[in-house]
Structure formats: structure tokens, C-alpha cells
Motif scaffolding. Structure first.
Motif, PDB file in Angstrom:
ATOM      1  N   UNK A  65      -7.252  -9.406 -14.381  1.00  0.00           N
ATOM      2  CA  UNK A  65      -6.181  -8.476 -14.040  1.00  0.00           C
ATOM      3  C   UNK A  65      -6.626  -7.041 -14.317  1.00  0.00           C
ATOM      4  N   UNK A  98       4.084   8.060  -5.048  1.00  0.00           N
ATOM      5  CA  UNK A  98       5.522   7.748  -5.079  1.00  0.00           C
ATOM      6  C   UNK A  98       6.357   9.020  -5.173  1.00  0.00           C
ATOM      7  N   UNK A 114       4.926   1.780  -0.065  1.00  0.00           N
ATOM      8  CA  UNK A 114       5.654   2.471  -1.138  1.00  0.00           C
ATOM      9  C   UNK A 114       6.563   3.537  -0.533  1.00  0.00           C
ATOM     10  N   UNK A 138       8.862   3.375  -9.537  1.00  0.00           N
ATOM     11  CA  UNK A 138       9.892   2.791  -8.668  1.00  0.00           C
ATOM     12  C   UNK A 138      10.911   1.987  -9.488  1.00  0.00           C
ATOM     13  N   UNK A 179       9.028   9.635  -8.026  1.00  0.00           N
ATOM     14  CA  UNK A 179       9.991   8.581  -8.386  1.00  0.00           C
ATOM     15  C   UNK A 179      10.049   8.395  -9.894  1.00  0.00           C
ATOM     16  N   UNK A 196       0.835  -1.200   0.000  1.00  0.00           N
ATOM     17  CA  UNK A 196       0.000   0.000   0.000  1.00  0.00           C
ATOM     18  C   UNK A 196       0.875   1.257   0.000  1.00  0.00           C
ATOM     19  N   UNK A 197       0.247   2.404   0.225  1.00  0.00           N
ATOM     20  CA  UNK A 197       1.005   3.662   0.137  1.00  0.00           C
ATOM     21  C   UNK A 197       2.080   3.782   1.194  1.00  0.00           C
ATOM     22  N   UNK A 218       3.423  -4.364 -11.351  1.00  0.00           N
ATOM     23  CA  UNK A 218       2.751  -3.385 -12.196  1.00  0.00           C
ATOM     24  C   UNK A 218       2.644  -2.035 -11.477  1.00  0.00           C
ATOM     25  N   UNK A 219       2.333  -2.117 -10.175  1.00  0.00           N
ATOM     26  CA  UNK A 219       2.218  -0.889  -9.370  1.00  0.00           C
ATOM     27  C   UNK A 219       3.556  -0.157  -9.318  1.00  0.00           C
ATOM     28  N   UNK A 275      -4.949   2.336  -5.786  1.00  0.00           N
ATOM     29  CA  UNK A 275      -3.826   2.633  -4.894  1.00  0.00           C
ATOM     30  C   UNK A 275      -3.962   4.017  -4.260  1.00  0.00           C
ATOM     31  N   UNK A 334      -5.671   0.220 -11.390  1.00  0.00           N
ATOM     32  CA  UNK A 334      -4.847  -0.134 -10.247  1.00  0.00           C
ATOM     33  C   UNK A 334      -4.291   1.111  -9.568  1.00  0.00           C
ATOM     34  N   UNK A 372       3.548   7.983  -0.429  1.00  0.00           N
ATOM     35  CA  UNK A 372       3.413   6.670  -1.068  1.00  0.00           C
ATOM     36  C   UNK A 372       2.330   6.635  -2.125  1.00  0.00           C
ATOM     37  N   UNK A 373       1.320   7.447  -1.989  1.00  0.00           N
ATOM     38  CA  UNK A 373       0.200   7.394  -2.932  1.00  0.00           C
ATOM     39  C   UNK A 373       0.660   7.762  -4.336  1.00  0.00           C
ATOM     40  N   UNK A 419       2.745 -10.139  -9.602  1.00  0.00           N
ATOM     41  CA  UNK A 419       2.491  -9.399 -10.838  1.00  0.00           C
ATOM     42  C   UNK A 419       1.832  -8.051 -10.584  1.00  0.00           C
ATOM     43  N   UNK A 420       0.834  -8.047  -9.695  1.00  0.00           N
ATOM     44  CA  UNK A 420       0.120  -6.801  -9.371  1.00  0.00           C
ATOM     45  C   UNK A 420       1.077  -5.759  -8.818  1.00  0.00           C
ATOM     46  N   UNK A 421       1.892  -6.232  -7.893  1.00  0.00           N
ATOM     47  CA  UNK A 421       2.807  -5.303  -7.232  1.00  0.00           C
ATOM     48  C   UNK A 421       3.853  -4.790  -8.213  1.00  0.00           C
ATOM     49  N   UNK A 428       4.235   1.531 -12.595  1.00  0.00           N
ATOM     50  CA  UNK A 428       3.356   2.669 -12.795  1.00  0.00           C
ATOM     51  C   UNK A 428       3.804   3.883 -11.974  1.00  0.00           C
ATOM     52  N   UNK A 429       4.269   3.589 -10.767  1.00  0.00           N
ATOM     53  CA  UNK A 429       4.650   4.689  -9.882  1.00  0.00           C
ATOM     54  C   UNK A 429       6.080   5.163 -10.132  1.00  0.00           C
ATOM     55  N   UNK A 460       1.483   8.119   3.789  1.00  0.00           N
ATOM     56  CA  UNK A 460       0.394   7.875   2.840  1.00  0.00           C
ATOM     57  C   UNK A 460       0.447   8.858   1.673  1.00  0.00           C
TER      58      UNK A 460
END
Ligand code: FE2
Ligand code: FE2
Lengths: 105, 421
Positions: free
Chosen positions: B1, B45, A62, A97, B140, A58-59, A90-91, B11, B7, B42-43, A86-88, A94-95, B39
Motif C-alpha cells: 500500500x 481538489x 475528482x 473530499x 475541498x 483520477x483528477x 485514502x485519496x 495523483x 499517492x 481535480x488534481x 481503500x486506495x480511493x 487526502x484531498x 484536470x
């Protein structure tokens, strides 16, 4: 070598592996961050964060991982995320990292 | 998926939900702010950032939580009045660091903010008040903050602002409560000093009954204690005792001090003192209830043969019944101009005999109990002995007499109980 009873750590040569587990998603996850920083300070060249027991991130998780990434980049330590589902993955992508870490099977 | 977009939404929105929960339910303020910063970062990044609380008095930002800003980041920063005005004008919207250059604040801290990659600042404004500020570094992903990011940041920052505001209110409330308590304490002490000064003034007028008001206050207090009343109620009853004869201040001194039984005219004059006392005490704001009523009705009797109104039983305010008993007891146990005081055994006998006629039986019981406890050492009180003298109180046969009276009172009490139901 297990240096912290709560956080499973494996250290082989200059590669340290820290297991993220589900702690990561709570404020107590800072323990993991501290352990990673300890390994970085101790001079490991590669830090592996293992996600085999981590269902979701979660946030808070992250944010804690960003703290690890930041500390590693300040020290020139390479960070590898391993066994990410896989989900993580992808996250993380996307973010952004994944701009800072390698994802490994 | 789920799709990437979905997603991402999940998040960030769960972070938003979590921050709401944090602010609403966390009791630990520090931890709440700390978690909220996680939070927020992280939301989206965001690599680094901090949350500061603004103190209006010092025009100072104090950081409550920071992440990734390093040891050299100043944890306290001062704002200019012009900054505060500017923030309040623009309201709670993000300020990109490139737009912030006109702020006095930015000019002062430009170097450190740039070195730490701070990209966005957001003033926290709640109810037209600047309560804090959020500082955010780079994402990030390396991308700039887009409008959707900014909307999320604003929503989360608003929660944090409310959290800080609530905390400020709580602190203010606690401070005021403490101030009020002190103020009340001061007032009470001032009031009690005034009451005692009054009592002394009343007693001065009557040279034979010196200390009468103070003793009546003390006896009333003992009765209330025996009845198990609260500290505040006991204080109130004591005050009523101190002030019960305040009306005597307007009665001719020679009538009060007459060394003989006064005549009917003089007696009528003296008998005005309860009503006059009531008039004197009514306009005063007392912290306790019924003080004026105690003055007005302290010469009433249960059987209706008292004055000024000839009230009976439950028509008489309870506090007046207490003061009446204390008053009568003092009259019997002190020397009067025309009469020497009566021995303790006679007085106790008198109380017992008049229970149900002049006095409320349960009050006589309470009073005798108080006396008995002191004489048997069950209580550490020394009031009776101090006010009446050891020899007087420790005269032979007093303790058995009190016990006997108390037994008798039990019977009387239950008789009254039966009779009144
Ligand atoms: Fe009186
Ligand atoms: Fe009196």
C-alpha cells in the motif's frame, strides 16, 4: 426507477443512489454529475454515489465529484460515498473530499 | 500500500501528464480547455474555477470553461491596460486574491470574485504575451494553497496557456492564408486585365490582324487544355499567347500594315519583334513562368529554320512551340494585307504536313483533337466556330479530314519517337 439508460440509478424514497462506474474518469463522466444534479433537484435528501465498479478515480473524476458535492451543499443534500476501495478512500481523505461527504461501507 | 504522500504525488502528476497529452493531441479546442480545467481542479481538489482567453484587441477576458461558479458569474470581463502591463511584469506566477487588490481589474470585479470564493488568479503568459487567465476557488480540504500546490498549478496552467497560444496562432495563420489568397486573386485579376489591355494595344497597331493576339491566346489555351495541363498552367499559356507579339509595339506601323510583301530591310525590322518582346516582358513579374520566352521564340521552327536563333527541337521552350502553332494557325485562317485566308481543309493539311518540320507533332495532334471535339459536339466548346465563323469551320469534309490527319499524326508521332531514340 432507472431514469437514464446509461447511468444506473436507484431511487428509494428520499435516498437516491447513483453508480459511478468507470465513466467518472473521462469527460463523459459529466453524465454522472448531471444525473446526480437531477436527483438533487428532484428533492432527494440523501445522495449516495456508489463506487463498487470504480477501480480508481483520477483528477477528472475528482473534479466531477466536486461538482456533485457543490451542488448538494447548495441544496442542503447529504452526500454519501459507498463501497469505496481503500486506495480511493485514502485519496478522498487526502484531498479533503471527506470533509464534505460520508464514506459508507 | 503506497504512503499517502506517494499517492498524492501520483495523483497530481498523472493529472499533469494528462494535461500535456490533452494540449498536444486534442483537435477540439473547447473540449481540450474543458478537460484541462477538470484536470486542474481535480488534481488538488479545488472546488471551483475557470479558464479565460484574453483578447488583446478588446482587452477582454472571455471564459472558455467554468466549474462551480454559478449562473451569475460574468463570462466576459474587461481588463485595463494597466492590468495587462502588471500581469506581464510579474510574469506567470500566481496572484493571491489578497494581493490583487491594487489591480484595476480586481477593483471592478471584487464583489463577484469574493462571493465566488476565488482565492487565486494566474495570468497565462506565453512568449511575453498575455493569452488568458486561470481563476481558482477554495480547496475541498479548506487549507490554503501551499507552495507545492502553486508549483503544480503553475505547471498545469502553462500547458493551458500554450494550448490557447497555439489556437491563436492557428487562427492567425488561417486568417493570413485567406488574406493571401484574396490578395493573390486580386493580383491575378489585375495582371490579366493588364495583359488583355496590352493585347488590345498590340492588335490595334495592326489593322489587318485585329484580334490576332487574343485569338492566339485562345488557341494556345485550347492546346494546353488538350494536353491536360492544370488551370494555372493553361492560364499561363493563354497569357503567353496574348503577349507573344508585344514586341510589335515598337515596329513601324507602316511595316506592320504594309499591303504588300515587305522587302528584306523591312523584314529584318519586323523580325526584331520577338527579341524586343522578350526585353519588354522580362522585367515584369509574371505569375506564370516562361511568358517572356514564349515571346522570344514563337517564330522558331522544329527544323531549325525559324528565327531569331534558329533553335531546333528541344532547344525551343515548349510554351513557344504552343504559341508558334497557335500563331501560324491564326495567320493561315485570317485575311492578310496581301493574301486572303485559306480554307480550313488546306490549313489542316498544312498543319499535318508541317508536323515534325515546323510544329511539334503532339501539339498538332492536341490542336486537331480540340477542333474535332468541338465539331463532333464531344466538347461544349464553341471557340473555333466563334473565332472563325460557323460556315468556315463546318465546311464539308473537315471532320473526316481531321480524323485522317489525326491517324496520320499517330504514325508521324511514333516515327519521330523511333527516330529520336
Ligand atoms: Fe510574331
Ligand atoms: Fe503573331
Amino acid at each position: 426507477m432507472n431514469t437514464n439508460l446509461d447511468i444506473p440509478v436507484r431511487s428509494e424514497g428520499e435516498i437516491a443512489t447513483v453508480f459511478a462506474s468507470d465513466y467518472l474518469n473521462k469527460i463523459s463522466g459529466e453524465k454522472i454529475e448531471r444525473e446526480c444534479k437531477r436527483q438533487i433537484d428532484a428533492g432527494c435528501t440523501t445522495l449516495v454515489v456508489n463506487f463498487k465498479d470504480t477501480e480508481i478515480v483520477n483528477s477528472i473524476g475528482v473534479s466531477i465529484l466536486l461538482g456533485v458535492i457543490d451542488a448538494a451543499s447548495n441544496n442542503g443534500t447529504e452526500v454519501i460515498f459507498s463501497e469505496v476501495n481503500e486506495d480511493t478512500e485514502q485519496l478522498f481523505e487526502m484531498l479533503g473530499l471527506t470533509n464534505h461527504v460520508k464514506i459508507q461501507e | 500500500m503506497p504512503t499517502t504522500q506517494q499517492q498524492k504525488l501520483v495523483h497530481t502528476f498523472s493529472a499533469l501528464a494528462d494535461i500535456g497529452q490533452e494540449v498536444a493531441h486534442k483537435n477540439n479546442f473547447q473540449e481540450m480547455i474543458h478537460t484541462s480545467l477538470h484536470l486542474l481542479l481535480g488534481s488538488l481538489a479545488i472546488m471551483r474555477g475557470g479558464v479565460a482567453r484574453y483578447s488583446r484587441f478588446g482587452h477582454e477576458l472571455n471564459f472558455l470553461a467554468v466549474r462551480g461558479l454559478g449562473d451569475d458569474f460574468p463570462l466576459s470581463a474587461s481588463l485595463e491596460m494597466s492590468d495587462e502591463r502588471e500581469f506581464l511584469n510579474t510574469g506567470m506566477s500566481d496572484i493571491e486574491i489578497s494581493q490583487a487588490k491594487m489591480l484595476a481589474f480586481f477593483q471592478r470585479y471584487q464583489r463577484i470574485l469574493e462571493r465566488k470564493n476565488i482565492e487565486l488568479i494566474m495570468p497565462l503568459i506565453v512568449r511575453d504575451e498575455l493569452v488568458g487567465m486561470v481563476f481558482l476557488g477554495e480547496k475541498a480540504s479548506g487549507e490554503h494553497f501551499n507552495s507545492s500546490d502553486k508549483a503544480i498549478i503553475q505547471a498545469m496552467a502553462r500547458h493551458i496557456g500554450v494550448g490557447i497560444h497555439q489556437r491563436n496562432l492557428m487562427a492567425e495563420l488561417a486568417r493570413r492564408a485567406e488574406e493571401n489568397r484574396k490578395l493573390y486573386e486580386d493580383m491575378r485579376m489585375t495582371y490579366q486585365d493588364t495583359v488583355k489591355a496590352f493585347a488590345t494595344a498590340i492588335d490595334c497597331k495592326d489593322k489587318y490582324t485585329e484580334g490576332h493576339s487574343v485569338r492566339v491566346g485562345k488557341y494556345s489555351e485550347i492546346i494546353a487544355q488538350e494536353l491536360g495541363w492544370s488551370d494555372e498552367e493553361i492560364e499561363g499559356v493563354a497569357v503567353a499567347g496574348y503577349l507573344h507579339d508585344v514586341g510589335k509595339l515598337t515596329v513601324e506601323r507602316n511595316i506592320i500594315n504594309a499591303p504588300y510583301r515587305i522587302n528584306a530591310k523591312e523584314s529584318a525590322e519586323l523580325n526584331k519583334h520577338p527579341a524586343v518582346g522578350f526585353e519588354i516582358l522580362s522585367p515584369i513579374h509574371h505569375p506564370y513562368t516562361d511568358v517572356p520566352l514564349a515571346a522570344k521564340y514563337h517564330h522558331e521552327r522544329l527544323d531549325g529554320r525559324g528565327y531569331p536563333d534558329g533553335l531546333k527541337d528541344n532547344e525551343i521552350p515548349y510554351i513557344a512551340k504552343i504559341v508558334n502553332l497557335a500563331d501560324s494557325f491564326d495567320a493561315m485562317t485570317t485575311d492578310r494585307p496581301y493574301k486572303r485566308r485559306r480554307p480550313a481543309n488546306e490549313v489542316i493539311e498544312d498543319l499535318r504536313r508541317n508536323a515534325g518540320k515546323q510544329f511539334a507533332p503532339e501539339l498538332v495532334t492536341a490542336f486537331c483533337n480540340g477542333m474535332l471535339k468541338e465539331l463532333t459536339g464531344e466538347s461544349k466548346n464553341r471557340q473555333f466556330r466563334r473565332l472563325l465563323g460557323r460556315e468556315y469551320m463546318e465546311a464539308e469534309g473537315i471532320v473526316p479530314l481531321l480524323k485522317q490527319a489525326l491517324n496520320g499524326m499517330d504514325a508521324t508521332s511514333s516515327l519521330t519517337f523511333v527516330a529520336s531514340h
